[in-house]
Design a protein around this motif. Structure first.
Motif, PDB file in Angstrom:
ATOM      1  N   GLU A   1       8.453   7.596  36.151  1.00  0.00           N
ATOM      2  CA  GLU A   1       7.762   8.712  36.816  1.00  0.00           C
ATOM      3  C   GLU A   1       8.570   9.307  37.968  1.00  0.00           C
ATOM      4  OE1 GLU A   1       3.872   9.573  39.631  1.00  0.00           O
ATOM      5  OE2 GLU A   1       4.004   7.672  38.537  1.00  0.00           O
TER       6      GLU A   1
ATOM      7  N   GLU B   1       9.696   0.566  33.500  1.00  0.00           N
ATOM      8  CA  GLU B   1       8.477   1.368  33.392  1.00  0.00           C
ATOM      9  C   GLU B   1       8.194   2.103  34.701  1.00  0.00           C
ATOM     10  OE1 GLU B   1       5.420  -1.355  32.247  1.00  0.00           O
ATOM     11  OE2 GLU B   1       5.828  -1.117  30.101  1.00  0.00           O
ATOM     12  N   ASP B   2       8.292   1.395  35.812  1.00  0.00           N
ATOM     13  CA  ASP B   2       7.922   1.987  37.100  1.00  0.00           C
ATOM     14  C   ASP B   2       8.904   3.067  37.548  1.00  0.00           C
ATOM     15  OD1 ASP B   2       5.887   0.190  37.016  1.00  0.00           O
ATOM     16  OD2 ASP B   2       6.475  -0.948  38.792  1.00  0.00           O
TER      17      ASP B   2
ATOM     18  N   MET C   1       0.567   3.670  34.750  1.00  0.00           N
ATOM     19  CA  MET C   1       1.922   3.156  34.583  1.00  0.00           C
ATOM     20  C   MET C   1       2.628   3.909  33.452  1.00  0.00           C
ATOM     21  SD  MET C   1       3.172  -0.758  33.734  1.00  0.00           S
ATOM     22  CE  MET C   1       2.671  -1.361  35.354  1.00  0.00           C
ATOM     23  N   SER C   2       3.899   4.216  33.663  1.00  0.00           N
ATOM     24  CA  SER C   2       4.663   4.912  32.627  1.00  0.00           C
ATOM     25  C   SER C   2       5.003   3.959  31.490  1.00  0.00           C
ATOM     26  CB  SER C   2       5.948   5.484  33.231  1.00  0.00           C
ATOM     27  OG  SER C   2       5.659   6.395  34.272  1.00  0.00           O
TER      28      SER C   2
ATOM     29  N   VAL D   1      11.408   1.319  44.290  1.00  0.00           N
ATOM     30  CA  VAL D   1      10.787   0.799  43.066  1.00  0.00           C
ATOM     31  C   VAL D   1      11.220  -0.648  42.924  1.00  0.00           C
ATOM     32  CG1 VAL D   1      10.499   1.104  40.588  1.00  0.00           C
ATOM     33  CG2 VAL D   1      10.917   3.102  42.045  1.00  0.00           C
TER      34      VAL D   1
ATOM     35  N   PRO E   1       9.146  -4.266  33.685  1.00  0.00           N
ATOM     36  CA  PRO E   1       8.358  -3.605  34.739  1.00  0.00           C
ATOM     37  C   PRO E   1       9.160  -2.589  35.551  1.00  0.00           C
ATOM     38  CG  PRO E   1       7.799  -5.928  34.645  1.00  0.00           C
ATOM     39  CD  PRO E   1       8.937  -5.732  33.688  1.00  0.00           C
ATOM     40  N   LEU E   2      10.391  -2.915  35.941  1.00  0.00           N
ATOM     41  CA  LEU E   2      11.198  -1.972  36.720  1.00  0.00           C
ATOM     42  C   LEU E   2      11.465  -0.705  35.915  1.00  0.00           C
ATOM     43  CD1 LEU E   2      12.979  -1.436  39.301  1.00  0.00           C
ATOM     44  CD2 LEU E   2      14.899  -2.261  37.922  1.00  0.00           C
TER      45      LEU E   2
ATOM     46  N   PRO F   1       9.023  -3.734  41.434  1.00  0.00           N
ATOM     47  CA  PRO F   1       7.789  -4.402  40.992  1.00  0.00           C
ATOM     48  C   PRO F   1       7.794  -5.908  41.216  1.00  0.00           C
ATOM     49  CG  PRO F   1       9.099  -3.619  39.121  1.00  0.00           C
ATOM     50  CD  PRO F   1       9.680  -3.006  40.340  1.00  0.00           C
TER      51      PRO F   1
ATOM     52  N   ASP G   1       6.354  -6.426  44.560  1.00  0.00           N
ATOM     53  CA  ASP G   1       4.958  -6.025  44.691  1.00  0.00           C
ATOM     54  C   ASP G   1       4.011  -6.986  43.990  1.00  0.00           C
ATOM     55  OD1 ASP G   1       5.909  -3.782  45.980  1.00  0.00           O
ATOM     56  OD2 ASP G   1       5.956  -2.576  44.143  1.00  0.00           O
TER      57      ASP G   1
END
Length: 710
Positions: free
Chosen positions: A33, A29-30, A1-2, A216, A26-27, A218, A221
């Motif tokens: 990348e 971070e995801d 994870m970034s 993207v 979370p969004l 999260p 998910d």
């Protein structure tokens, strides 16, 4: 994870020390990348989920790492108000890295635009319409200005994709990509939608299937346990029946004193009526809708940020991602058109720690109550509409062909498809449209080149082809002034209809006495007066068409289903009355044919406007031509019986017909005059149809409650 460490160090320093963030959401971070790798993406999160930062932080980091120069990022929004709201944040983020951001839309002054052209910002915030104006303007060297373009961010992308502004946006992005000579990264931001993968492929345009892309999201998910650990705010939804705008004003004025409340209405007229009634009750009230002046709308936007103990009454103009700060309550009069729209409005609240996402529905009519209950039933099941681009955008193709010739001055009559890189309707299917544009003088052809013709000059050349840059039609309006101050715009019908006594308007939540009308300049001058004003704005004369799914949800409510929300005693009693009222119109086993109080026969399909229009056209042998299509039922011929009905249904088994098109609709199709009449009609007929919904209804059993002639 970034993580924060993957971003530019200077940016990370300011995120931690200037913003005070210890970590990213979370969004955010995801997204690091894929965006730093140059991938196309759709970033999904509930409202206030940090989508702007999820896009801007990695893109700005990439900008620094790769040493982008000039205007390298376009940030596109559907509304000027949203752009105004975003600018200070993006100015702050870019300044940390020694970069700049600027705003370009219809309210930006000529002086500001000149400064932007002379000193290109790294990030330009604009609308597709303003971007089109830049491409066709003689004052903008668009090839030089956009030469450094690398990335486009489309905020509230779902608001584009569902109508013709989406086709316009995609066509513009392909033209930009052709001008700069390189692929442009495309990043869309949205709240939850029903079909995110399809939305991503749509945004990619000609790059779909050729460029790396990902959704993207999260929050979608995560496991149920993870969802519960994210401290999602509690949701408080209540449905009430009040019966009138006057009663709604009384309820709103008496509840939630000391709090900031945002009230959504489904028409400008209702915004005006409620605003005036709230002010008469001593409530500090601000209004926002598309026909108010810039200054009036900015007061509402400023109230969003600063005011307390007030009510802001708005149409959908304040639905999208404007930062609402410490808003306490959302109130909805009647029901919005979609579940997605409700989710946007609900997301205005619950942004502070310890607060609750909430919405109070105030139904004014029986239909409004049923629509709200049906919508909330679907919402409580987790259903959201898929975003589906309107089919057959032939009129947008015609507009783009003319705009391209205006942009490039001359375009090869065999090379024009290259500008859209094979994007669906803008390639080979556009050949008949090109021929028509040439035949009718919208385009001229000479020496193998196409250029703007006299008919395009005549129809669209006013004010440097300003009318060519917007893909929606606005009915003519008069601008209303108090002295030199513009208040807004009103329908000319209010200035021409016969009345007794003084002529009064209702605008900006106040009544005005008309003192002078300048017919040539379409201006109206007014003075304040005590009450009695009227508000009106004309559309194209069509009622709001409810979808198959929402109409079927209303049917479920009538059959006894209740949404999982709080119902007031008034709502419970009114729903019971509505169920009694429609007792003979719904049946759990299929559709019903009944003889109504008016004497004629109705087929209760509960299929929505577009499916009913399709069915009425396809079953012409048994449907009455003397009817106005609605969401719930279709009028049948007086002599229809079960045998004739069965034969008519069998006759359409080979295929359904497209609905007939009202001539007013053809006239209201923007750029429809640049199409052959048969193509303009076919475009609208396709859009007015719901083949899937119609087929579903035909496969259901039909019960005849009465025989014809009884």
């Amino acid at each position: 994870m970034s993580s924060l460490d993957d971003l530019d160090p200077v940016l990370t320093h300011h995120i931690v020390n200037s913003l005070g963030w210890r970590s990213l959401r979370p969004l955010q971070e995801d997204a690091i990348e894929p965006l730093m790798a140059g991938e196309d993406a759709i970033l999904l999160a509930p409202t206030a989920g940090g989508k702007t930062e999820a896009a801007s932080f990695p893109i700005l980091s990439r900008m620094t790492a790769e040493r982008w120069q000039g205007t390298s990022v376009l940030y596109l929004c559907p509304l000027k108000a949203l752009l105004n709201n975003l600018l200070p944040r993006l100015e702050t983020y870019t300044s940390w890295l020694g970069r700049t951001a600027a705003l370009w839309h219809g309210d930006v002054t000529a002086g500001q635009r000149k400064r932007i052209l002379n000193n290109r910002p790294d990030v330009l915030l604009t609308t597709p319409e303003s971007m089109e104006a830049m491409l066709v303007s003689a004052n903008v060297d668009h090839k030089a200005f956009f030469s450094g373009l690398r990335t486009v961010v489309v905020d509230e992308v779902h608001a584009f994709a569902g109508d013709d502004r989406g086709w316009h946006l995609l066509a513009l992005l392909e033209r930009l990509q052709k001008s700069v000579g390189r692929p442009i990264q495309r990043v869309g931001l949205s709240a939850t939608v029903g079909n995110p993968v399809e939305l991503l492929h749509w945004l990619q345009g000609s790059g779909a299937g050729h460029r790396v892309a990902r959704v993207v999201a999260p929050h979608l998910d995560a496991s149920p346990a993870a969802h519960s650990a994210t401290n999602e705010p509690v949701v408080d939804i209540q449905l009430d029946y009040v019966g009138s705008v006057d009663n709604a004003a009384t309820v709103i004025a008496s509840l939630h004193a000391g709090e900031k409340r945002l009230v959504f209405c489904e028409s400008r007229r209702m915004v005006e009526e409620l605003g005036e009634k709230l002010r008469l009750r001593g409530v500090t009230t601000f209004l926002s809708h598309a026909s108010l002046s810039v200054d009036e709308r900015r007061r509402a936007e400023q109230a969003f940020a600063e005011a307390r103990d007030c009510v802001i009454v708005s149409t959908s103009t304040l639905e999208l991602g404007i930062d609402v700060g410490d808003l306490d309550r959302v109130i909805q009069l009647e029901a919005p058109a979609t579940v997605a729209s409700f989710l946007q409005r609900l997301g205005r609240t619950g942004r502070r720690t310890g607060t609750t996402r909430n919405c109070l529905f105030l139904a004014l009519t029986e239909d409004g109550l049923l629509s709200a209950a049906g919508l909330l039933l679907l919402w409580s099941r987790g259903w959201v509409e898929p975003i589906v681009p309107p089919p057959e955008p032939r009129h947008i193709v015609a507009q783009q062909l003319i705009a391209l010739c205006l942009q490039e001055h001359r375009v090869g009559d065999r090379l024009w498809p290259e500008w859209w890189n094979g994007l669906g309707p803008f390639g080979q299917p556009a050949e008949p449209i090109v021929r028509h544009l040439v035949d009718e003088g919208f385009l001229d052809r000479d020496g193998g080149m196409l250029f703007v013709g006299p008919e395009a000059e005549r129809r669209f050349g006013h004010r440097h082809f300003m009318g060519l840059t917007a893909v929606f039609t606005a009915p003519p309006q008069f601008t209303v002034f108090q002295g030199r101050s513009e208040i807004g715009r009103t329908d000319p019908d209010l200035l021409t209809e016969e009345i007794e006594g003084p002529r009064k308007l209702l605008l900006a939540g106040r009544s005005w006495l008309v003192t002078y009308i300048d017919w040539r300049r379409k201006r109206c001058y007014v003075e304040p007066t005590d009450g009695g004003g009227k508000a009106k704005w004309s559309g194209l004369g069509f009622a709001r068409a409810t979808s198959f799914e929402l109409t079927r949800a209303v049917r479920e409510v009538l059959l006894g289903a209740d949404p999982s929300v709080k119902l007031t005693k008034r709502a419970v009693a009114s729903l019971a009355e509505a169920r009694d009222h429609f007792m003979d119109a719904v049946h759990p086993g299929g559709t019903l044919v009944t003889r109504g109080r008016c004497g004629y026969i109705r087929w209760w399909t509960w299929a929505g406007h577009r499916a009913n229009a399709t069915l009425a056209a396809s079953l012409g042998a048994v449907t009455s031509p003397a009817q106005r299509i609605n969401d719930c039922w279709i009028r049948l011929r007086e002599d229809v019986d079960p045998r004739a009905w069965k034969q008519a249904v069998a006759d359409v088994s080979g295929g359904l017909c497209l609905p007939e098109v009202d001539p007013r609709a053809v006239k209201g199709l923007k750029f429809g005059e640049a199409l052959p009449p048969r193509l303009a009609e076919a475009t609208l007929a396709t859009r007015f149809a719901d083949m899937a919904g119609a087929r579903t209804v035909l496969e259901e059993p039909t019960r005849f409650v009465v025989e014809a002639g009884t």
